[in-house]
Design an enzyme around this catalytic site. Structure first.
Site, PDB file in Angstrom:
ATOM      1  N   PRO A  56       0.651  -1.254   0.002  1.00  0.00           N
ATOM      2  CA  PRO A  56      -0.005  -0.010  -0.319  1.00  0.00           C
ATOM      3  C   PRO A  56       0.999   1.333  -0.205  1.00  0.00           C
ATOM      4  CG  PRO A  56      -0.777  -1.508   1.873  1.00  0.00           C
ATOM      5  CD  PRO A  56       0.604  -2.225   1.437  1.00  0.00           C
ATOM      6  N   GLU A  57       0.507   2.404  -0.400  1.00  0.00           N
ATOM      7  CA  GLU A  57       0.974   4.179  -0.610  1.00  0.00           C
ATOM      8  C   GLU A  57       0.304   4.570  -0.136  1.00  0.00           C
ATOM      9  OE1 GLU A  57       3.049   4.386  -4.320  1.00  0.00           O
ATOM     10  OE2 GLU A  57       3.339   1.946  -5.348  1.00  0.00           O
ATOM     11  N   ASN A 116       6.612   1.361  -4.752  1.00  0.00           N
ATOM     12  CA  ASN A 116       6.897   0.782  -6.067  1.00  0.00           C
ATOM     13  C   ASN A 116       6.582   2.062  -7.299  1.00  0.00           C
ATOM     14  OD1 ASN A 116       9.005  -0.339  -6.910  1.00  0.00           O
ATOM     15  ND2 ASN A 116       8.399  -1.725  -7.442  1.00  0.00           N
ATOM     16  N   ARG A 129      13.263  -4.728  -5.572  1.00  0.00           N
ATOM     17  CA  ARG A 129      11.342  -4.719  -6.009  1.00  0.00           C
ATOM     18  C   ARG A 129      11.538  -4.466  -7.317  1.00  0.00           C
ATOM     19  NH1 ARG A 129      12.425  -1.408  -1.503  1.00  0.00           N
ATOM     20  NH2 ARG A 129      10.697  -0.952   0.633  1.00  0.00           N
ATOM     21  N   LYS A 156       2.847   5.951   5.126  1.00  0.00           N
ATOM     22  CA  LYS A 156       2.355   4.836   4.636  1.00  0.00           C
ATOM     23  C   LYS A 156       2.142   4.491   6.433  1.00  0.00           C
ATOM     24  CE  LYS A 156       5.221   4.070   1.111  1.00  0.00           C
ATOM     25  NZ  LYS A 156       6.216   2.632   0.183  1.00  0.00           N
TER      26      LYS A 156
END
Length: 280
Positions: free
Chosen positions: A2-3, A165, A250, A51
């Site tokens: 989650p961003e 990401n 990532r 976050k």
């Protein structure tokens, strides 16, 4: 993971369900807080910070949680069956007479004094969706290590808080730079636009059920997740490779034609390979 926009939405759902109401159920299923009982206390607010989630309750306490890759908070009406995962994945339950918030797979769950919240979030840079947003400070933080790859600098929450990401890849595309370009090599005019552009993307998506950086339904993202399909702008196949500091790699997407700067060579160990797709 989650961003910032997703965490903002989660905080809003939790705030709407819990704030201003007395807790009638409290269960923190981590060994350190197994005997803690918050029932009888009023939830004051639920606030996102980058976050991180800060649930403040009466008596000067804050429940700090972080979702990382797999965590989630689900809100259920009274009497509704919980469906966020098996019971053994539940880490926290906060409920009142009408609603119940259930935290699944939370890798971070701490209870601290509200006056000591800086222990949890004090290291973070300016929050893209928060009242402390300072674009000049965010840019200064990013440029403090000019040799660092742009993608890694954007993910460092000490520089600015809220980018994950997906936004990393999309921001690099919109700036016309590969995620491996040293941040100090980003042209000054593009660097100056970076903080405002990042804030614009997160603000545009904090109220959307489906994240979009393109503004076109059905083609929501420019490069993230698109390899090896063609770039939406120039039709060159999008590439993907791992990027990271060694502790966590990532998947990173970019267009080799639209974005300038260093990148892993085709066929390199970092490159991710995909079966060709015939549809866009």
């Amino acid at each position: 993971m989650p961003e910032g926009d997703t965490v903002w939405q989660t905080a809003r759902r939790l705030h709407d369900a819990l704030a201003g109401k007395v807790l009638t159920r409290s269960d923190l299923r981590v060994p350190r807080y197994a005997t803690v009982d918050l029932t009888g206390r009023t939830v004051l607010d639920v606030t996102p910070h980058g976050k991180h989630l800060l649930t403040r309750v009466e008596g000067g306490l804050t429940l700090h949680s972080h979702l990382r890759m797999d965590g989630s908070w689900k809100v259920y009406d009274s009497g509704r069956r919980w469906s966020g995962g098996p019971a053994h994945q539940i880490r926290a339950i906060l409920g009142n007479e009408d609603r119940t918030a259930v935290g699944y797979r939370l890798p971070v769950l701490d209870l601290l004094r509200t006056t000591e919240e800086s222990r949890a979030v004090g290291h973070l840079g300016p929050d893209l969706l928060g009242p402390d947003w300072d674009p000049d400070q965010a840019l200064a933080n990013l440029l403090a290590d000019p040799g660092r790859p742009l993608g890694e600098a954007l993910l460092d929450q000490r520089n600015l808080a809220g980018i994950g990401n997906i936004y990393k890849c999309e921001l690099c595309f919109l700036l016309g730079a590969t995620p491996w370009l040293p941040v100090g090599a980003l042209p000054a005019d593009r660097a100056a636009k970076l903080p405002a552009l990042a804030k614009k993307l997160l603000e545009a998506n904090r109220d959307r059920p489906v994240r979009s950086t393109t503004g076109h339904r059905g083609q929501d993202l420019f490069v993230y997740g698109r390899a090896p399909r063609p770039c939406l702008r120039c039709r060159t196949p999008v590439r993907a490779a791992d990027q990271g500091d060694g502790s966590r790699e990532r998947p990173t997407y970019w267009c080799p034609a639209c974005q300038r700067g260093p990148a892993p060579a085709p066929g390199s160990p970092q490159e991710r390979r995909f079966r060709p797709r015939t549809t866009d």
